[in-house]
Write an enzyme that holds these catalytic residues in place. Structure first.
Site, PDB file in Angstrom:
ATOM      1  N   CYS A 140     -28.902  18.794  42.613  1.00 10.79           N
ATOM      2  CA  CYS A 140     -28.203  17.893  41.703  1.00 10.79           C
ATOM      3  C   CYS A 140     -28.315  18.391  40.263  1.00 10.79           C
ATOM      4  O   CYS A 140     -29.425  18.655  39.782  1.00 10.79           O
ATOM      5  CB  CYS A 140     -28.794  16.491  41.826  1.00 10.79           C
ATOM      6  SG  CYS A 140     -28.130  15.343  40.593  1.00 10.79           S
ATOM      7  N   LYS A 195      16.515  20.577  29.637  1.00  5.24           N
ATOM      8  CA  LYS A 195      15.369  20.679  30.550  1.00  5.24           C
ATOM      9  C   LYS A 195      14.364  19.566  30.270  1.00  5.24           C
ATOM     10  O   LYS A 195      13.991  19.337  29.122  1.00  5.24           O
ATOM     11  CB  LYS A 195      14.680  22.030  30.361  1.00  5.24           C
ATOM     12  CG  LYS A 195      15.573  23.216  30.687  1.00  5.24           C
ATOM     13  CD  LYS A 195      15.613  23.492  32.155  1.00  5.24           C
ATOM     14  CE  LYS A 195      14.417  24.336  32.545  1.00  5.24           C
ATOM     15  NZ  LYS A 195      14.543  24.871  33.881  1.00  5.24           N
ATOM     16  N   ASP A 226      17.132  20.630  41.433  1.00  2.00           N
ATOM     17  CA  ASP A 226      16.135  21.678  41.588  1.00  2.00           C
ATOM     18  C   ASP A 226      15.994  22.039  43.064  1.00  2.00           C
ATOM     19  O   ASP A 226      15.064  21.635  43.744  1.00  2.00           O
ATOM     20  CB  ASP A 226      14.795  21.161  41.030  1.00  2.00           C
ATOM     21  CG  ASP A 226      13.806  22.289  40.834  1.00  2.00           C
ATOM     22  OD1 ASP A 226      14.219  23.464  40.909  1.00  2.00           O
ATOM     23  OD2 ASP A 226      12.626  21.996  40.616  1.00  2.00           O
ATOM     24  N   TYR A 264      28.698  20.270  42.358  1.00  2.76           N
ATOM     25  CA  TYR A 264      28.813  19.975  40.931  1.00  2.76           C
ATOM     26  C   TYR A 264      29.797  20.865  40.165  1.00  2.76           C
ATOM     27  O   TYR A 264      29.910  20.765  38.961  1.00  2.76           O
ATOM     28  CB  TYR A 264      27.455  20.025  40.236  1.00  2.76           C
ATOM     29  CG  TYR A 264      26.666  21.288  40.514  1.00  2.76           C
ATOM     30  CD1 TYR A 264      27.090  22.520  40.035  1.00  2.76           C
ATOM     31  CD2 TYR A 264      25.495  21.229  41.247  1.00  2.76           C
ATOM     32  CE1 TYR A 264      26.371  23.663  40.285  1.00  2.76           C
ATOM     33  CE2 TYR A 264      24.760  22.372  41.500  1.00  2.76           C
ATOM     34  CZ  TYR A 264      25.200  23.585  41.022  1.00  2.76           C
ATOM     35  OH  TYR A 264      24.498  24.711  41.282  1.00  2.76           O
ATOM     36  N   LYS A 296      20.458  18.197  36.800  1.00  4.67           N
ATOM     37  CA  LYS A 296      20.268  19.608  37.115  1.00  4.67           C
ATOM     38  C   LYS A 296      19.355  19.624  38.327  1.00  4.67           C
ATOM     39  O   LYS A 296      18.157  19.364  38.238  1.00  4.67           O
ATOM     40  CB  LYS A 296      19.623  20.352  35.946  1.00  4.67           C
ATOM     41  CG  LYS A 296      19.537  21.837  36.203  1.00  4.67           C
ATOM     42  CD  LYS A 296      19.094  22.594  34.983  1.00  4.67           C
ATOM     43  CE  LYS A 296      19.152  24.097  35.176  1.00  4.67           C
ATOM     44  NZ  LYS A 296      18.565  24.584  36.414  1.00  4.67           N
ATOM     45  N   CYS A 351     -31.822   9.025  40.599  1.00  5.64           N
ATOM     46  CA  CYS A 351     -31.108  10.037  39.798  1.00  5.64           C
ATOM     47  C   CYS A 351     -30.502   9.363  38.558  1.00  5.64           C
ATOM     48  O   CYS A 351     -29.770   8.368  38.654  1.00  5.64           O
ATOM     49  CB  CYS A 351     -30.008  10.664  40.647  1.00  5.64           C
ATOM     50  SG  CYS A 351     -28.894  11.710  39.724  1.00  5.64           S
ATOM     51  N   SER A 382      24.348  31.837  34.564  1.00  8.13           N
ATOM     52  CA  SER A 382      23.276  30.830  34.467  1.00  8.13           C
ATOM     53  C   SER A 382      23.591  29.899  33.314  1.00  8.13           C
ATOM     54  O   SER A 382      24.618  30.035  32.656  1.00  8.13           O
ATOM     55  CB  SER A 382      21.909  31.456  34.218  1.00  8.13           C
ATOM     56  OG  SER A 382      21.947  32.816  34.339  1.00  8.13           O
ATOM     57  N   LEU A 383      22.689  28.985  33.066  1.00 11.31           N
ATOM     58  CA  LEU A 383      22.907  28.025  31.983  1.00 11.31           C
ATOM     59  C   LEU A 383      21.917  28.285  30.856  1.00 11.31           C
ATOM     60  O   LEU A 383      20.757  28.622  31.107  1.00 11.31           O
ATOM     61  CB  LEU A 383      22.687  26.604  32.504  1.00 11.31           C
ATOM     62  CG  LEU A 383      23.739  26.042  33.452  1.00 11.31           C
ATOM     63  CD1 LEU A 383      23.238  24.764  34.106  1.00 11.31           C
ATOM     64  CD2 LEU A 383      25.041  25.786  32.716  1.00 11.31           C
ATOM     65  N   CYS A 417     -30.767  15.658  38.477  1.00 11.47           N
ATOM     66  CA  CYS A 417     -32.176  15.423  38.822  1.00 11.47           C
ATOM     67  C   CYS A 417     -32.767  16.535  39.679  1.00 11.47           C
ATOM     68  O   CYS A 417     -33.929  16.465  40.073  1.00 11.47           O
ATOM     69  CB  CYS A 417     -32.321  14.080  39.528  1.00 11.47           C
ATOM     70  SG  CYS A 417     -31.541  14.065  41.158  1.00 11.47           S
ATOM     71  N   GLU A 447      25.305  15.384  34.130  1.00 15.25           N
ATOM     72  CA  GLU A 447      24.873  15.158  35.515  1.00 15.25           C
ATOM     73  C   GLU A 447      23.521  15.809  35.742  1.00 15.25           C
ATOM     74  O   GLU A 447      23.076  16.600  34.909  1.00 15.25           O
ATOM     75  CB  GLU A 447      25.925  15.737  36.471  1.00 15.25           C
ATOM     76  CG  GLU A 447      26.133  17.221  36.241  1.00 15.25           C
ATOM     77  CD  GLU A 447      27.482  17.746  36.719  1.00 15.25           C
ATOM     78  OE1 GLU A 447      28.441  16.973  36.761  1.00 15.25           O
ATOM     79  OE2 GLU A 447      27.544  18.946  37.022  1.00 15.25           O
ATOM     80  N   CYS A 450     -25.970  13.727  46.082  1.00  9.03           N
ATOM     81  CA  CYS A 450     -27.363  13.634  45.673  1.00  9.03           C
ATOM     82  C   CYS A 450     -27.845  12.278  46.172  1.00  9.03           C
ATOM     83  O   CYS A 450     -27.264  11.261  45.831  1.00  9.03           O
ATOM     84  CB  CYS A 450     -27.456  13.713  44.147  1.00  9.03           C
ATOM     85  SG  CYS A 450     -29.026  13.088  43.515  1.00  9.03           S
ATOM     86  N   LYS A 468      28.077  19.147  30.136  1.00 11.64           N
ATOM     87  CA  LYS A 468      29.253  20.015  30.233  1.00 11.64           C
ATOM     88  C   LYS A 468      30.396  19.453  29.392  1.00 11.64           C
ATOM     89  O   LYS A 468      30.666  18.236  29.472  1.00 11.64           O
ATOM     90  CB  LYS A 468      29.733  20.106  31.689  1.00 11.64           C
ATOM     91  CG  LYS A 468      28.702  20.692  32.630  1.00 11.64           C
ATOM     92  CD  LYS A 468      29.137  20.586  34.086  1.00 11.64           C
ATOM     93  CE  LYS A 468      28.079  21.247  34.963  1.00 11.64           C
ATOM     94  NZ  LYS A 468      28.350  21.111  36.391  1.00 11.64           N
TER      95      LYS A 468
HETATM   96  S1  IVH Z   1      26.779  24.163  36.546  1.00 12.38           S
HETATM   97  C1  IVH Z   1      27.916  28.637  35.171  1.00 12.38           C
HETATM   98  N1  IVH Z   1      25.606  21.984  37.249  1.00 12.38           N
HETATM   99  O1  IVH Z   1      21.327  25.588  37.660  1.00 12.38           O
HETATM  100  C2  IVH Z   1      26.868  27.883  35.840  1.00 12.38           C
HETATM  101  N2  IVH Z   1      24.456  24.025  37.648  1.00 12.38           N
HETATM  102  O2  IVH Z   1      21.049  27.759  35.496  1.00 12.38           O
HETATM  103  C3  IVH Z   1      27.398  26.574  36.211  1.00 12.38           C
HETATM  104  N3  IVH Z   1      22.288  23.742  38.754  1.00 12.38           N
HETATM  105  O3  IVH Z   1      21.503  28.106  39.708  1.00 12.38           O
HETATM  106  C4  IVH Z   1      26.379  25.798  36.802  1.00 12.38           C
HETATM  107  N4  IVH Z   1      22.368  21.540  38.904  1.00 12.38           N
HETATM  108  O4  IVH Z   1      22.655  26.133  40.756  1.00 12.38           O
HETATM  109  C5  IVH Z   1      25.502  23.314  37.192  1.00 12.38           C
HETATM  110  N5  IVH Z   1      24.735  19.928  37.851  1.00 12.38           N
HETATM  111  C6  IVH Z   1      24.619  21.264  37.802  1.00 12.38           C
HETATM  112  C7  IVH Z   1      23.501  21.956  38.292  1.00 12.38           C
HETATM  113  C8  IVH Z   1      23.446  23.343  38.194  1.00 12.38           C
HETATM  114  C9  IVH Z   1      21.654  22.637  39.174  1.00 12.38           C
HETATM  115  C10 IVH Z   1      21.729  25.114  38.881  1.00 12.38           C
HETATM  116  C11 IVH Z   1      22.712  26.089  39.387  1.00 12.38           C
HETATM  117  C12 IVH Z   1      22.263  27.399  38.787  1.00 12.38           C
HETATM  118  C13 IVH Z   1      21.396  27.004  37.680  1.00 12.38           C
HETATM  119  C14 IVH Z   1      22.016  27.480  36.403  1.00 12.38           C
END
Ligand code: IVH
Length: 708
Positions: A444, A350, A145, A254, A143, A467, A107-108, A447, A141, A462, A326
């Site tokens: 009401c 975020k 959702d 990405y 993120k 009123c 994860s990030l 009133c 770039e 009402c 990155k």
């Molecule tokens: S890079 C080692 N780039 O965010 C992880 N992740 O918290 C490299 N996500 O579920 C991930 N946009 O799917 C990367 N431009 C982006 C992203 C991205 C969305 C999501 C990813 C992962 C979550 C990581």
């Protein structure tokens, strides 16, 4: 670029040839012709789904697609796995198996502001021993959702696709991914010697398409999706690929997680930067972030780019909840490495949360100017997208019961862009039994008159015309910008003067004693005088404004204008029956009934007489006079702006003349402006219009000639 201009031209020419002569398929060697047709279709899918810029109509595309389908059914031995026809398999996949990713997906780590990003940058420098004066380059770039996807291509073919799962392995969803036309079924990785590659990206539904999909579901009586994210992640895992396809999911790529040649030698290290890997994916026909991706020369520029997109977030067509920063240099990425949870070379920035949970403390009931009762939730203060929210409309009783919202509940609150905050849902599984059902009042709150709900309406009302709460709302509305526009006169003055017993009716607004007001705390001679001037000015408002300020149910600005143009005095309406109202185009029976009721009530008529004797204008004014719009006028439907000093008439008169000829007056020079009438000493507006080059600039004389 996935295709050179020359290639594109050739593919478009071939498409046309196929459209003109579908028999062409049988002219040459069928195997080769089918291959060509496939390439043509893949190209058009790229234009449509990746570039959002199709060159064929949907119908033409369908013709080509059907041509291929027919040919393949005639020659089934020529069907290849990457044929565009193979996207939708009809089989329903039961209990999707899981598959191990080639590299684990971490994860990030999160950051929330420029300071956090500076810390991140400092940590990278410490780790990699980068001197203070040397900048680290970052690729930034969105993120996305949506739902994470992991694609594996082997020998240039899409071999399989999976969800992120637990990061080590995910569910196989190849059948659903194949329905997405933004994901190429084959791509020439072999050009770079790559025979096996793992790509990561996000599956998303564009916001406007999401609305359409939901509308369609509503029409079919199907359950609606809560948001684009749920619709996309759910769509990845449905059993029937047709269900997935119907959601029109798209995929942004990405990251390349893994790339190797035939012998399993790593090829990711043959790329210098992250940006280069994404560019290659774009060249191979994948959908990647473009203007929303930027190589930034240092962390300050990266922070600025993040901030820019945080502001643009709502106008971006897809849901994003932040940006990802990155380290661009892949060698530095490798040196930085990862913790057990996340890479050290990347961080999520975020955006401020749009959703948060809070506790519902109480419900209050607001009474509107026509007696509508609106329940309002009082919640513990929460920060949403930078604003503190403490109360939220619950709309009506049905909203509360359908969502089963209770006092004491933890509620999920959302505020998106300029949209007013709303309650998404109550979180019911953490109730402890002390929550109380919301009992909608039967009388009401102001009133105590019994509330009524009319058939086909959602609100309780009402209907007591006396009123007090309603009266105050009507007074507030009367002075507001929407109605008589009495400058500086707002709800707080109305409430204060009402408490002092000075204002109990509309005429009282025009009977104020400004000397006494001047002596009030917080006032003075100057502000009392300003108020008097604003009130005096409002007395001269056009009659249609006055009509709209009376809070007659459904009689708004538009209907008021229509009615005003047919009478010479408000008192004329005393003699009007409902049929007379309805005889006006665009006036319906509801307005007719309400207006008739108002103008036949003795007390209301007395009130009008009082207002008239106080000097409020109830007669037809220039602005109310009916105008015949000449539809053949050259100004009809155009926008116009007057600037500088006019010789023949005042600016207001010129604007009215333009309007009478079907033009719309606007106040700024932009691409939307058709005509700029430049009077003497025209300044910056004229200069801007000249610079734009799209605005027709005319003199006052030419304007008069235009309208003859
Ligand atoms: S890079 C080692 N780039 O965010 C992880 N992740 O918290 C490299 N996500 O579920 C991930 N946009 O799917 C990367 N431009 C982006 C992203 C991205 C969305 C999501 C990813 C992962 C979550 C990581």
């Amino acid at each position: 670029m996935a295709y050179t201009n020359a290639e594109q031209k050739k593919l478009i020419d071939i498409s046309k040839a196929f459209l003109v002569d579908p028999n062409r398929l049988n002219n040459g060697k069928i195997k080769e012709e089918i291959e060509v047709l496939k390439r043509v279709i893949v190209y058009h899918e790229w234009r449509y789904y990746v570039k959002n810029d199709p060159v064929l109509s949907d119908k033409e595309y369908d013709i080509l697609f059907d041509l291929l389908k027919d040919a393949e059914s005639e020659y089934p031995q020529l069907v290849t796995q990457d044929s565009p026809t193979q996207r939708v398999s009809v089989d329903i996949v039961e209990g999707a198996p899981t598959v191990r990713h080639l590299t684990s997906m971490l994860s990030l780590a999160n950051s929330y502001n420029a300071e956090d990003l500076n810390d991140f940058d400092a940590q990278i420098r410490r780790l990699l021993k980068i001197p203070e004066l040397e900048d680290v380059e970052y690729c930034v770039e969105p993120k996305y959702d949506g739902g994470t996807i992991v694609l594996v291509y082997e020998n240039d073919q899409l071999a399989r696709a999976a969800t992120r799962g637990n990061g080590e392995s995910g569910e196989l969803i190849t059948h659903n991914i194949k329905t997405m036309r933004s994901v190429p079924l084959s791509a020439s990785f072999s050009k770079r010697n790559i025979s096996r590659v793992e790509l990561r990206g996000e599956a998303l539904i564009r916001k406007d398409i999401f609305e359409e999909v939901n509308k369609m579901r509503a029409k079919n009586g199907e359950e609606l999706f809560a948001n684009p994210r749920n619709a996309a992640t759910g769509g990845l895992r449905v059993k029937n690929p047709k269900d997935s396809e119907r959601r029109r999911i798209q995929a942004f790529l990405y990251q390349i997680g893994f790339a190797a040649d035939d012998n399993g030698n790593d090829l990711l290290s043959s790329f210098k930067t992250h940006d280069e890997t994404i560019q290659m994916l774009a060249d191979l026909g994948f959908k990647v972030p473009v203007v929303e991706r930027k190589v930034c020369k240092n962390i300050a520029e990266a922070a600025q780019f993040c901030k820019y997109w945080e502001e643009q977030r709502d106008s971006y067509p897809y849901e994003i909840d932040g940006m990802v920063v990155k380290v661009n240099d892949l060698r530095l990425q490798r040196l930085a490495g990862s913790t057990a949870h996340h890479p050290r070379w990347a961080i999520a920035y975020k955006f401020k949360a749009k959703q948060a949970t809070s506790k519902l403390i109480d419900v209050e009931y607001q009474i509107g100017k026509i007696g509508t009762i609106t329940p309002v939730a009082k919640i513990e203060p929460v920060q949403l997208a930078g604003v503190t929210v403490t109360s939220i409309s619950l709309h009506n009783e049905e909203f509360i019961t359908s969502k089963d919202i209770r006092i004491g509940d933890t509620v999920l609150v959302e505020r998106a862009g300029d949209v007013i905050p709303y309650i998404v849902k109550s979180i019911t599984d953490i109730r402890d039994g002390t929550e109380q059902k919301i009992v909608f009042p039967s009388t009401c709150p102001s009133c105590d008159t019994a509330l009524v709900k009319h058939e086909g309406e959602a609100a309780w009302r009402c209907e007591n015309p006396k009123c007090e709460a309603q009266l105050i709302q009507r007074l507030v509305y009367h002075v507001s910008k929407e109605a008589m526009d009495i400058d500086g006169f707002g709800a707080s003055y109305i409430e204060r003067f009402h408490e002092l017993g000075w204002i109990n009716s509309l005429p009282d607004i025009y009977r104020l004693n400004y000397e006494t007001i001047a002596s009030l705390e917080g006032f003075g001679v100057k502000s009392a005088n300003n108020l008097r001037e604003a009130v005096e000015k409002a007395k001269m408002n056009p009659m249609h404004r006055f009509l709209a300020s009376l809070s007659i149910h459904h009689l708004g600005k538009k209907a008021s204008k229509l009615i005003a143009s047919e009478i010479s005095s408000v008192f004329d309406l005393i003699d009007w029956d409902e049929a007379r109202y309805i005889s006006i185009k665009d006036i319906g029976p509801t307005v007719a009934q309400n207006a008739r009721r108002f103008f036949t009530d003795e007390e209301n008529i007395q009130m009008l007489r009082d207002l008239e004797s106080l000097g409020v204008n109830l007669e037809q004014t220039e602005e109310d006079r009916p105008r015949v719009v000449q539809s053949d006028s050259q100004l009809n439907g155009k926008t116009i702006l007057f600037t500088g000093t006019l010789q023949q008439m005042g600016r207001k008169a010129a604007q009215q003349l333009a309007e009478a000829n079907g033009a719309k007056n606007i106040s700024a020079v932009s691409g939307n402006l058709d005509f700029l009438v430049a009077g003497e000493k025209a300044g910056s507006k004229l200069a801007k219009a000249k610079a734009l080059g799209t605005v027709k600039i005319i003199s006052e004389k030419e304007f008069l000639a235009l309208i003859d």
